[in-house]
Design a protein around this motif. Sequence first.
Motif, PDB file in Angstrom:
ATOM      1  N   LEU A  99      19.873   8.385 -10.399  1.00  0.00           N
ATOM      2  CA  LEU A  99      20.142   7.426 -11.476  1.00  0.00           C
ATOM      3  C   LEU A  99      18.848   6.989 -12.166  1.00  0.00           C
ATOM      4  CD1 LEU A  99      22.214   5.714 -12.991  1.00  0.00           C
ATOM      5  CD2 LEU A  99      21.945   3.975 -11.227  1.00  0.00           C
ATOM      6  N   GLU A 100      17.815   6.729 -11.378  1.00  0.00           N
ATOM      7  CA  GLU A 100      16.525   6.341 -11.957  1.00  0.00           C
ATOM      8  C   GLU A 100      15.926   7.474 -12.789  1.00  0.00           C
ATOM      9  OE1 GLU A 100      14.612   3.185  -8.822  1.00  0.00           O
ATOM     10  OE2 GLU A 100      14.758   5.278  -8.189  1.00  0.00           O
ATOM     11  N   LEU A 101      16.094   8.707 -12.324  1.00  0.00           N
ATOM     12  CA  LEU A 101      15.605   9.856 -13.086  1.00  0.00           C
ATOM     13  C   LEU A 101      16.340   9.973 -14.423  1.00  0.00           C
ATOM     14  CD1 LEU A 101      15.255  12.548 -10.275  1.00  0.00           C
ATOM     15  CD2 LEU A 101      13.402  11.314 -11.435  1.00  0.00           C
ATOM     16  N   GLU A 102      17.661   9.763 -14.390  1.00  0.00           N
ATOM     17  CA  GLU A 102      18.446   9.808 -15.629  1.00  0.00           C
ATOM     18  C   GLU A 102      17.989   8.729 -16.604  1.00  0.00           C
ATOM     19  OE1 GLU A 102      22.444   9.427 -14.170  1.00  0.00           O
ATOM     20  OE2 GLU A 102      22.779  11.581 -14.275  1.00  0.00           O
ATOM     21  N   GLN A 103      17.748   7.532 -16.098  1.00  0.00           N
ATOM     22  CA  GLN A 103      17.327   6.435 -16.957  1.00  0.00           C
ATOM     23  C   GLN A 103      15.938   6.679 -17.540  1.00  0.00           C
ATOM     24  OE1 GLN A 103      17.735   3.076 -14.347  1.00  0.00           O
ATOM     25  NE2 GLN A 103      19.934   2.844 -14.767  1.00  0.00           N
ATOM     26  N   GLU A 104      15.033   7.171 -16.727  1.00  0.00           N
ATOM     27  CA  GLU A 104      13.665   7.388 -17.194  1.00  0.00           C
ATOM     28  C   GLU A 104      13.589   8.499 -18.241  1.00  0.00           C
ATOM     29  OE1 GLU A 104       9.434   8.885 -15.399  1.00  0.00           O
ATOM     30  OE2 GLU A 104      10.661   7.586 -14.143  1.00  0.00           O
ATOM     31  N   SER A 105      14.338   9.571 -18.021  1.00  0.00           N
ATOM     32  CA  SER A 105      14.282  10.701 -18.951  1.00  0.00           C
ATOM     33  C   SER A 105      15.251  10.534 -20.120  1.00  0.00           C
ATOM     34  CB  SER A 105      14.612  12.001 -18.221  1.00  0.00           C
ATOM     35  OG  SER A 105      15.961  12.011 -17.805  1.00  0.00           O
ATOM     36  N   GLN A 106      16.196   9.615 -19.978  1.00  0.00           N
ATOM     37  CA  GLN A 106      17.252   9.403 -20.971  1.00  0.00           C
ATOM     38  C   GLN A 106      18.064  10.685 -21.186  1.00  0.00           C
ATOM     39  OE1 GLN A 106      15.279   7.788 -24.416  1.00  0.00           O
ATOM     40  NE2 GLN A 106      14.923   5.830 -23.407  1.00  0.00           N
ATOM     41  N   CYS A 107      18.270  11.415 -20.103  1.00  0.00           N
ATOM     42  CA  CYS A 107      19.065  12.643 -20.103  1.00  0.00           C
ATOM     43  C   CYS A 107      19.997  12.618 -18.903  1.00  0.00           C
ATOM     44  CB  CYS A 107      18.165  13.877 -20.006  1.00  0.00           C
ATOM     45  SG  CYS A 107      17.052  14.087 -21.394  1.00  0.00           S
ATOM     46  N   SER A 108      21.017  13.446 -18.959  1.00  0.00           N
ATOM     47  CA  SER A 108      21.942  13.528 -17.832  1.00  0.00           C
ATOM     48  C   SER A 108      21.298  14.296 -16.677  1.00  0.00           C
ATOM     49  CB  SER A 108      23.236  14.215 -18.250  1.00  0.00           C
ATOM     50  OG  SER A 108      22.992  15.597 -18.464  1.00  0.00           O
ATOM     51  N   LEU A 109      21.882  14.162 -15.509  1.00  0.00           N
ATOM     52  CA  LEU A 109      21.370  14.855 -14.333  1.00  0.00           C
ATOM     53  C   LEU A 109      21.460  16.366 -14.504  1.00  0.00           C
ATOM     54  CD1 LEU A 109      20.091  14.380 -11.598  1.00  0.00           C
ATOM     55  CD2 LEU A 109      22.371  14.322 -10.613  1.00  0.00           C
ATOM     56  N   ASN A 110      22.502  16.848 -15.203  1.00  0.00           N
ATOM     57  CA  ASN A 110      22.616  18.286 -15.443  1.00  0.00           C
ATOM     58  C   ASN A 110      21.465  18.811 -16.284  1.00  0.00           C
ATOM     59  OD1 ASN A 110      24.934  18.627 -13.944  1.00  0.00           O
ATOM     60  ND2 ASN A 110      26.288  18.232 -15.675  1.00  0.00           N
ATOM     61  N   VAL A 111      21.013  18.044 -17.272  1.00  0.00           N
ATOM     62  CA  VAL A 111      19.874  18.447 -18.104  1.00  0.00           C
ATOM     63  C   VAL A 111      18.602  18.468 -17.252  1.00  0.00           C
ATOM     64  CG1 VAL A 111      18.450  17.789 -20.082  1.00  0.00           C
ATOM     65  CG2 VAL A 111      20.928  17.591 -20.231  1.00  0.00           C
TER      66      VAL A 111
END
Length: 120
Positions: A33-45
Motif C-alpha cells: 500500500l505504501e509503495l502504491e501511494q508513493e509511486s501513485q501507481c497500482s501494484l500491477n504497474v
Amino acid sequence: MDYVYKSWLALQKRRKYQIEGKERWLKMLKSDLELEQESQCSLNVIRTKATEILTKFTPQSDQNSNQRKGKNTKKSTKSKKSSLFQILLNTYGATQDPLTRCALAYLLNSSLSQRQTTTW
C-alpha cells in the motif's frame, strides 16, 4: 595504548557503517500500500516495472559471474542472488524516479524470491 585506540576506532567506524546500512534498509521497507501511494501507481504497474528491471539486470549479473568463472572460481546460486541484490540496492540509491524506486523496493523486499516462486 595506541593500538587499542586504533582498534576501538576501527570497530566504531564499522558499527557506524552497519547502522547506516540498517537505517537505509528500514527506510526502503514498505508495504504494498505504501509503495502504491508513493509511486501513485497500482501494484500491477509496480510489478510490471519490477519485472522489467529484473530482466534488465539479470543478464548483467550472469555476465559478471561468467567473467569470474574464467578465473576458476565457482559461484553458487546464493552468491549470484547476492550480487544481483547488491546491484538492485545500489540502483535504488542512485535513482530518483518514484516508480522505479518503488519497483526496486518491491524487488528488494521480496528478496528476489518472487521471480522463482510465482509469476506476476
